[in-house]
Design a protein around this motif. Structure first.
Motif, PDB file in Angstrom:
ATOM      1  N   ALA A 141     -67.581-124.009 -47.998  1.00  0.00           N
ATOM      2  CA  ALA A 141     -66.751-123.846 -46.798  1.00  0.00           C
ATOM      3  C   ALA A 141     -66.198-122.431 -46.690  1.00  0.00           C
ATOM      4  O   ALA A 141     -66.181-121.839 -45.611  1.00  0.00           O
ATOM      5  N   ASP A 142     -65.732-121.878 -47.791  1.00  0.00           N
ATOM      6  CA  ASP A 142     -65.208-120.509 -47.793  1.00  0.00           C
ATOM      7  C   ASP A 142     -66.142-119.625 -48.605  1.00  0.00           C
ATOM      8  O   ASP A 142     -65.754-119.038 -49.625  1.00  0.00           O
ATOM      9  N   ALA A 143     -67.388-119.533 -48.173  1.00  0.00           N
ATOM     10  CA  ALA A 143     -68.405-118.830 -48.947  1.00  0.00           C
ATOM     11  C   ALA A 143     -68.055-117.357 -49.107  1.00  0.00           C
ATOM     12  O   ALA A 143     -67.698-116.672 -48.133  1.00  0.00           O
ATOM     13  N   SER A 144     -68.153-116.892 -50.343  1.00  0.00           N
ATOM     14  CA  SER A 144     -67.928-115.482 -50.625  1.00  0.00           C
ATOM     15  C   SER A 144     -69.237-114.718 -50.435  1.00  0.00           C
ATOM     16  O   SER A 144     -70.304-115.316 -50.250  1.00  0.00           O
TER      17      SER A 144
ATOM     18  N   ARG B 156     -79.657-116.767 -42.271  1.00  0.00           N
ATOM     19  CA  ARG B 156     -78.336-117.373 -42.394  1.00  0.00           C
ATOM     20  C   ARG B 156     -77.783-117.717 -41.016  1.00  0.00           C
ATOM     21  O   ARG B 156     -77.880-116.914 -40.090  1.00  0.00           O
ATOM     22  N   SER B 157     -77.217-118.897 -40.895  1.00  0.00           N
ATOM     23  CA  SER B 157     -76.567-119.310 -39.660  1.00  0.00           C
ATOM     24  C   SER B 157     -75.080-119.488 -39.924  1.00  0.00           C
ATOM     25  O   SER B 157     -74.683-120.384 -40.689  1.00  0.00           O
ATOM     26  N   GLU B 158     -74.284-118.623 -39.319  1.00  0.00           N
ATOM     27  CA  GLU B 158     -72.837-118.754 -39.477  1.00  0.00           C
ATOM     28  C   GLU B 158     -72.333-120.023 -38.812  1.00  0.00           C
ATOM     29  O   GLU B 158     -71.423-120.688 -39.315  1.00  0.00           O
ATOM     30  N   ALA B 159     -72.939-120.377 -37.673  1.00  0.00           N
ATOM     31  CA  ALA B 159     -72.491-121.576 -36.960  1.00  0.00           C
ATOM     32  C   ALA B 159     -72.688-122.835 -37.803  1.00  0.00           C
ATOM     33  O   ALA B 159     -71.868-123.757 -37.773  1.00  0.00           O
ATOM     34  N   SER B 160     -73.790-122.881 -38.543  1.00  0.00           N
ATOM     35  CA  SER B 160     -74.083-124.054 -39.373  1.00  0.00           C
ATOM     36  C   SER B 160     -73.619-123.875 -40.809  1.00  0.00           C
ATOM     37  O   SER B 160     -73.726-124.821 -41.611  1.00  0.00           O
ATOM     38  N   ASN B 161     -73.142-122.679 -41.168  1.00  0.00           N
ATOM     39  CA  ASN B 161     -72.686-122.372 -42.522  1.00  0.00           C
ATOM     40  C   ASN B 161     -73.744-122.758 -43.542  1.00  0.00           C
ATOM     41  O   ASN B 161     -73.491-123.490 -44.508  1.00  0.00           O
TER      42      ASN B 161
END
Length: 333
Positions: free
Chosen positions: A201-204, A269-274
């Motif tokens: 959820a809070d990917a670094s 990578r999809s930010e919307a889908s994380n």
């Protein structure tokens, strides 16, 4: 129901417009005149005068539309607008004619006749019918011939002075076609499969980097559709079903737009889908008016690009002529 003659007359109107109306495309209204007729100079271009009578003659084919304006104020506004725009065009035409004189560019009577014959042949009309149609548009044969001559002079000057500035390469044509293909694909529906590697959820930055490396390792092991299916079972994923470009996150749809059927993407990578995805385009259904093959439309694309480039260069050329010229407008006087 339209008759063959109606169709032919309609076609003639379009073809006549190709020669005459290109200089008047922006004019959707017509002009009228004051009751009194006063001859005077409305512009001077390098010591050459443009007279009010010439301007009114140019405006004459548009009188009927101008008279359809509901109020006197609107009619007068239409008159002013069309006179102003026509005068600007006449000034440009005069500059082109002066450039033609400087370059010793000429147009013979036979060239004018040939151009008119070509238009008439394309229209499918007999000569008498052709000239009737010209008159119906508000032009006398003399006006029409004069305008055709000016258009031919303009084309000759531009080919001599501007054509050398335009260079459309095969790579340019291919790039334009690829843009057209992307637009066509945006209207398509498609089905895709995907492998999905979820991110915390809070990917670094470290988490994202590791997920991309894992995805790259997975992608490196995929050489066939069976390989993709096995990787999808092992790492998780699924099918999109039948969807359109707008149904996906932009970063995913942009990747799918570049894929051919059966092709597998690099990790994205999809930010919307994380998550990090690997995509496999199963099939794509283009619209009924799908883009033809490149070889079938290559020359059409080239001609379109050449026309666009020539139009840009013509405006640049006219700007050069205007800067060098002494132009005095007197329409408002």
């Amino acid at each position: 129901m339209s008759t063959p003659m109606t169709t032919r007359r309609t076609s003639l109107r379009r073809l006549v417009g190709l020669v005459l109306a290109s200089s008047l495309l922006s004019l959707s209204v017509a002009a009228t005149t004051h009751a009194e007729v006063i001859e005077r100079v409305v512009a001077v271009v390098n010591d050459e005068a443009i007279f009010l009578s010439d301007l009114r003659q140019k405006a004459a084919p548009f009188l009927r539309r101008a008279m359809q304006a509901p109020t006197e104020a609107q009619r007068m506004q239409a008159v002013q607008q069309i006179y102003t725009q026509l005068l600007d065009r006449m000034i440009d035409e005069r500059l082109i004619l002066q450039a033609a004189d400087e370059e010793d560019v000429t147009v013979s009577t036979s060239e004018v006749s040939t151009a008119i014959d070509n238009v008439r042949t394309q229209s499918g009309l007999e000569e008498r019918e052709f000239w009737e149609a010209v008159r119906a548009q508000g032009f006398t044969p003399q006006q029409y011939r004069r305008d055709v001559r000016q258009q031919l002079l303009r084309l000759k000057v531009l080919n001599q002075r501007v054509r050398g500035r335009v260079n459309i390469t095969e790579d340019d044509v291919r790039a334009r076609y690829d843009e057209m293909a992307v637009r066509a694909r945006r209207e398509a529906t498609f089905e895709a499969e995907y492998i999905r590697l979820p991110l915390p959820a809070d990917a670094s930055a470290t988490d994202i980097h590791q997920a991309m490396r894992d995805a790259e390792d997975i992608r490196a092991g995929i050489e066939s559709e069976d390989d993709f299916a096995s990787a999808m079972d092992e790492h998780g994923g699924g099918s999109t079903g039948r969807i359109s470009e707008r149904d996906l996150a932009p970063e995913l749809s942009e990747v799918l737009l570049t894929l051919e059927e059966g092709e597998v993407s690099a990790p994205v990578r999809s930010e919307a889908s994380n998550a990090v995805f690997i995509l496999h385009l199963v099939n794509r259904d283009l619209a009924s008016d799908a883009l033809p093959a490149y070889d079938d439309v290559r020359m059409d694309v080239y001609r379109e690009m050449m026309q666009e480039a020539m139009t840009r260069q013509e405006e640049l050329f006219l700007e050069e002529l205007r800067r060098r010229a002494i132009i005095e407008r007197r329409l408002e006087q």
